[in-house]
Design a protein around this motif. Structure first.
Motif, PDB file in Angstrom:
ATOM      1  N   LYS A  90       0.821  -1.211   0.000  1.00 53.25           N
ATOM      2  CA  LYS A  90       0.000   0.000   0.000  1.00 53.25           C
ATOM      3  C   LYS A  90       0.856   1.264   0.000  1.00 53.25           C
ATOM      4  CE  LYS A  90      -3.399   2.382   2.927  1.00 53.25           C
ATOM      5  NZ  LYS A  90      -4.241   2.260   4.148  1.00 53.25           N
ATOM      6  N   ALA A 142      -9.348   3.782  -0.432  1.00 49.63           N
ATOM      7  CA  ALA A 142     -10.624   3.394   0.180  1.00 49.63           C
ATOM      8  C   ALA A 142     -10.412   2.931   1.614  1.00 49.63           C
ATOM      9  CB  ALA A 142     -11.296   2.291  -0.638  1.00 49.63           C
ATOM     10  N   SER A 143     -11.502   2.872   2.353  1.00 55.21           N
ATOM     11  CA  SER A 143     -11.433   2.416   3.740  1.00 55.21           C
ATOM     12  C   SER A 143     -11.140   0.919   3.800  1.00 55.21           C
ATOM     13  CB  SER A 143     -12.764   2.695   4.447  1.00 55.21           C
ATOM     14  OG  SER A 143     -13.802   1.896   3.874  1.00 55.21           O
ATOM     15  N   VAL A 144     -10.660   0.469   4.944  1.00 57.24           N
ATOM     16  CA  VAL A 144     -10.397  -0.955   5.148  1.00 57.24           C
ATOM     17  C   VAL A 144     -11.688  -1.753   4.968  1.00 57.24           C
ATOM     18  CG1 VAL A 144      -9.698  -2.682   6.851  1.00 57.24           C
ATOM     19  CG2 VAL A 144      -8.429  -0.531   6.662  1.00 57.24           C
ATOM     20  N   LYS A 145     -12.789  -1.208   5.466  1.00 54.14           N
ATOM     21  CA  LYS A 145     -14.081  -1.892   5.348  1.00 54.14           C
ATOM     22  C   LYS A 145     -14.463  -2.102   3.895  1.00 54.14           C
ATOM     23  CE  LYS A 145     -18.916  -1.602   6.875  1.00 54.14           C
ATOM     24  NZ  LYS A 145     -19.901  -0.791   7.636  1.00 54.14           N
ATOM     25  N   ARG A 146     -14.270  -1.075   3.070  1.00 54.66           N
ATOM     26  CA  ARG A 146     -14.609  -1.167   1.638  1.00 54.66           C
ATOM     27  C   ARG A 146     -13.722  -2.213   0.952  1.00 54.66           C
ATOM     28  NH1 ARG A 146     -15.259   2.323  -2.872  1.00 54.66           N
ATOM     29  NH2 ARG A 146     -15.199   0.962  -4.720  1.00 54.66           N
ATOM     30  N   SER A 174     -10.600  -6.274  10.473  1.00 52.02           N
ATOM     31  CA  SER A 174     -11.642  -5.585  11.241  1.00 52.02           C
ATOM     32  C   SER A 174     -11.419  -5.666  12.744  1.00 52.02           C
ATOM     33  CB  SER A 174     -13.013  -6.167  10.896  1.00 52.02           C
ATOM     34  OG  SER A 174     -13.094  -7.528  11.284  1.00 52.02           O
TER      35      SER A 174
END
Length: 298
Positions: A197, A212-216, A267
């Protein structure tokens, strides 16, 4: 005081540098999917001459496109730790030579396909090279986080090329296997992008884990892993037996499980270990297409 003349590179090192431009691992992965697809299209072993021609033409196409990719990406490759040892940033091959090398391999691949296969396989070979270098590398890779998704088209095309080379047409099972490779690429390359990254961010490449977010990212990895499994199941009814269906379902579920485990680790704040998914995804694809080959022979 005069500087001593620079040592001339050994022939072995020069050859090694040019081979590196072709990204042999990518070529190998493409061939893993092409040969079994040809066997399925032929309901056994196709003509050895045709198989050899497609393997040579496909290898040259993939290698030429990769060399052109290295030429186009030489500015960002020197900024990334993962790629700074490639021939162009390492100055073991000049940009001009890399360009000529890539164009030569690409032209040879199209000529070989035109002389030994048919117009459909030849057109898709040429289209894949153009799409990968001009559409993906020059434009999509640098401008959108959906680059991996749209770039997945050229990575999946060898399946269609192999089928078309044998039959002169396309069929539902060819498209289903195309979908397996297409959807597989997102979890595979997103895992790599998570690992590197910071590299991509340093080079200004908007890979999804960068922007983007980790969730996405987790949602897309899990979703595309499921789509990969569903696509593999969709191929089963089109002339494939349990020899393909059972093993591909088992390893597909394992692939999905590994995607869920990566998402869970991310998460809950645990070490993500994205390379576990990356390496397993390669094993998964190899097993699936190996079962395609075995099924075609039995």
């Amino acid at each position: 005081m005069k500087r001593p003349p620079a040592a001339r590179p050994r022939a072995r090192d020069v050859i090694k540098s040019y081979v590196a431009l072709t990204k042999p691992r990518i070529v190998e992965l493409l061939l893993v999917t092409t040969v079994p697809t040809m066997m399925l299209a032929a309901n056994g072993l196709p003509s050895l001459w045709l198989m050899a021609a497609v393997l040579v033409g496909g290898s040259l196409a993939a290698g030429g496109a990769s060399a052109l990719n290295c030429y186009i990406d030489r500015d960002i490759d020197q900024l990334m730790r993962r790629t700074k040892r490639r021939p162009l940033p390492a100055h073991t091959v000049s940009p001009r030579n890399a360009l000529y090398f890539g164009l030569t391999l690409s032209a040879l691949s199209v000529v070989i396909m035109a002389l030994t296969t048919n117009w459909l396989a030849t057109a898709m070979t040429l289209g894949s090279i153009v799409y990968y270098d001009l559409v993906y590398t020059l434009w999509l890779k640098r401008t959108t986080s959906a680059n991996t998704f749209w770039g997945g088209i050229c990575g999946s095309t060898p399946v269609l090329i192999g089928w078309a080379a044998v039959t002169g047409s396309l069929s539902p099972v060819a498209w289903a296997l195309f979908a397996v490779v297409f959807f597989w690429q997102m979890p595979h390359f997103y895992a790599l992008a998570i690992k590197y990254k910071d590299d991509y961010a340093r080079a200004g490449i908007p890979m999804l884990p960068v922007v983007a977010s980790v969730k996405r990212v987790n949602l897309e990895i899990v979703g595309f892993a499921w789509l990969t499994l569903i696509s593999s199941l969709a191929a089963w009814p089109f002339g494939l037996s349990w020899i393909y269906g059972v093993p591909s379902t088992i390893v597909g579920l394992m692939f999905v499980l590994e995607a869920h485990l990566l998402a869970r680790r991310a998460s809950t704040g645990q070490p993500v270990k994205p390379m576990r998914l990356f390496h397993w995804s390669t094993t998964y694809l190899t097993i699936v297409f190996l079962t395609v080959a075995i099924d075609a022979l039995v």
